[in-house]
Design a protein around this motif. Sequence first.
Motif, short mmCIF file in Angstrom:
data_model
loop_
_atom_site.label_atom_id
_atom_site.label_comp_id
_atom_site.label_asym_id
_atom_site.label_seq_id
_atom_site.Cartn_x
_atom_site.Cartn_y
_atom_site.Cartn_z
N TYR A 169 0.84 -1.19 0.00
CA TYR A 169 0.00 0.00 0.00
C TYR A 169 0.88 1.25 0.00
O TYR A 169 2.06 1.20 0.35
CB TYR A 169 -0.92 -0.02 1.21
CG TYR A 169 -1.87 -1.19 1.21
CD1 TYR A 169 -2.87 -1.28 0.25
CD2 TYR A 169 -1.76 -2.22 2.14
CE1 TYR A 169 -3.74 -2.37 0.22
CE2 TYR A 169 -2.62 -3.30 2.14
CZ TYR A 169 -3.61 -3.37 1.17
OH TYR A 169 -4.46 -4.45 1.15
N GLY A 170 0.30 2.37 -0.41
CA GLY A 170 1.09 3.60 -0.52
C GLY A 170 2.11 3.50 -1.64
O GLY A 170 3.16 4.15 -1.59
N ALA A 171 1.80 2.69 -2.67
CA ALA A 171 2.75 2.43 -3.76
C ALA A 171 2.12 2.88 -5.07
O ALA A 171 1.58 2.07 -5.82
CB ALA A 171 3.12 0.96 -3.80
N GLU A 172 2.19 4.16 -5.35
CA GLU A 172 1.66 4.69 -6.61
C GLU A 172 2.64 4.45 -7.74
O GLU A 172 3.83 4.80 -7.63
CB GLU A 172 1.36 6.18 -6.48
CG GLU A 172 0.76 6.79 -7.73
CD GLU A 172 0.31 8.22 -7.53
OE1 GLU A 172 -0.22 8.80 -8.50
OE2 GLU A 172 0.48 8.76 -6.42
N VAL A 173 2.17 3.88 -8.82
CA VAL A 173 3.03 3.55 -9.95
C VAL A 173 3.38 4.83 -10.71
O VAL A 173 2.50 5.62 -11.07
CB VAL A 173 2.36 2.53 -10.88
CG1 VAL A 173 3.16 2.33 -12.16
CG2 VAL A 173 2.19 1.20 -10.14
N THR A 174 4.67 5.01 -10.96
CA THR A 174 5.14 6.23 -11.63
C THR A 174 5.80 5.96 -12.97
O THR A 174 5.95 6.88 -13.78
CB THR A 174 6.15 6.97 -10.73
OG1 THR A 174 7.22 6.06 -10.38
CG2 THR A 174 5.47 7.44 -9.44
N ALA A 175 6.20 4.72 -13.21
CA ALA A 175 6.87 4.40 -14.48
C ALA A 175 6.69 2.92 -14.79
O ALA A 175 6.70 2.08 -13.88
CB ALA A 175 8.36 4.74 -14.41
N ILE A 176 6.52 2.62 -16.09
CA ILE A 176 6.47 1.24 -16.56
C ILE A 176 7.33 1.18 -17.81
O ILE A 176 7.07 1.87 -18.80
CB ILE A 176 5.03 0.79 -16.88
CG1 ILE A 176 4.14 0.90 -15.65
CG2 ILE A 176 5.02 -0.64 -17.42
CD1 ILE A 176 2.66 0.65 -15.94
N ILE A 177 8.37 0.34 -17.78
CA ILE A 177 9.33 0.27 -18.88
C ILE A 177 9.48 -1.18 -19.32
O ILE A 177 9.72 -2.07 -18.50
CB ILE A 177 10.71 0.83 -18.45
CG1 ILE A 177 10.57 2.28 -17.99
CG2 ILE A 177 11.73 0.70 -19.59
CD1 ILE A 177 11.83 2.83 -17.33
N ARG A 178 9.31 -1.42 -20.60
CA ARG A 178 9.53 -2.75 -21.16
C ARG A 178 11.01 -2.89 -21.48
O ARG A 178 11.59 -2.08 -22.21
CB ARG A 178 8.68 -2.90 -22.42
CG ARG A 178 8.84 -4.22 -23.13
CD ARG A 178 8.02 -5.31 -22.45
NE ARG A 178 8.18 -6.60 -23.11
CZ ARG A 178 7.41 -7.03 -24.11
NH1 ARG A 178 6.43 -6.26 -24.58
NH2 ARG A 178 7.61 -8.21 -24.63
N ARG A 179 11.64 -3.94 -20.93
CA ARG A 179 13.06 -4.18 -21.19
C ARG A 179 13.25 -5.66 -21.50
O ARG A 179 13.29 -6.50 -20.59
CB ARG A 179 13.90 -3.76 -20.00
CG ARG A 179 15.40 -3.88 -20.22
CD ARG A 179 16.18 -3.11 -19.19
NE ARG A 179 15.94 -1.68 -19.28
CZ ARG A 179 16.39 -0.80 -18.39
NH1 ARG A 179 17.07 -1.20 -17.34
NH2 ARG A 179 16.14 0.49 -18.55
N GLY A 180 13.31 -5.98 -22.78
CA GLY A 180 13.40 -7.38 -23.18
C GLY A 180 12.15 -8.11 -22.74
O GLY A 180 11.03 -7.64 -22.94
N PRO A 181 12.29 -9.28 -22.12
CA PRO A 181 11.12 -10.02 -21.66
C PRO A 181 10.56 -9.50 -20.34
O PRO A 181 9.51 -9.96 -19.88
CB PRO A 181 11.66 -11.45 -21.48
CG PRO A 181 13.11 -11.24 -21.12
CD PRO A 181 13.55 -10.03 -21.91
#
Length: 401
Positions: A169-181
């Motif tokens: 909890y208290g974990a707001e997503v700020t970035a999502i990066i695809r790196r290979g698999p």
Amino acid sequence: MDTTDVVIIGAGIVGLSTAYAITQAAPGTRVTVLEKERGPARHQTGHNSGVIHSGIYYKPDSLKARFAVQGAAEMVKFCTEHDIPHEVTGKLIVATERDELPRLHALVQRGRENGIPVRELGPAQIAEYEPRVWGLAAIHVGTTGICDFGAVATTLARLATDAGADIRYGAEVTAIIRRGPDVLVGSTAGSLRSRSLVNCAGLHSDRVARLAGDHPPVRIVPFRGEYYALTPPRNGLVRGLVYPVPDPAFPFLGVHLTRDVHGGVHLGPNAVPALAREGYHRRTIRARDVADTVRFPGTWRVARRHWRYETSEIARSLSKRAFTASVRRLLPEVRPEDLIPAASGVRAQAVHRDGTLVDDFLFSGSAPFTHVLNAPSPAATASLPIGREIADRALAALQTA
């Protein structure tokens, strides 16, 4: 950086059901749930009417129909097993105008096609169920019920955690990066490396999809559902659940009467545009949310298509007497002084660019991503089978990683 197999964004009832389903289908799979709030079910799950829907409204063979019919039975069983407050009350769908009678009869047929027990009623039979309710005709739907979905979500969180899932909890997503698999997920509570990502972010699901680099075909347009409650001395006016015949041109069910598991009776909702995705109060305004809604072409096409309906919804929002008049169609004895304001909810309505309102569940994305872009009512009712459906997609993504 921590490593997990599946990361789930959102700890509403659908996200938590998915986490639990993965732990049951594939024991040993590492599952991490990221939730920006300080606890589960803080948004749509925690602000709904608590109704276990039967599935009578939904087109046969649609995801909504299949999930609702199956989910209603499973939800009652789940609540019984885990001592969660619930009751199978049944409900009435009541026609108050002659032009509603054909739609009421169509619902009878749809209910039977979906395998739902329905009984047609005349005025005298309506009174046997709801003595204070007036109508020309009605149908009784025996499998509808009520429960505490917040308690269901809390229980799912406990069961998932006990089975090895990690809920942060208290974990707001700020970035999502695809790196290979792999997928790298940054949040306010640290970073994760994962091989499968499930987006159950509800009101923010389209934004999370775009953060992942995808191009979702819809935009979330928020609608606030505003409720009143009966004053406690007047709760006896309603025994169970009473709904009007819905307008098939709009995805909301109209002002209905709903008894909850604590004995209160809620009336509503009005469905009005919200000025924030988490806009539970009329005065809550978020500039970014308003800009997103205004810039989206689908918003204006919805407005042009449904302006008459929305005008009446807004009128009820602004006038307690107008709202009372709507309630009196079903419950003639009610008076404005019998009503007190109750908590509102916000519906994450997915809308296409052409202004079409998405009516069914909508999933998108290819491995490693699974985006849940529309989880309308009856999502809470159907959360157990929906969770298994999403879990299957997330586990399949692991196999292709």
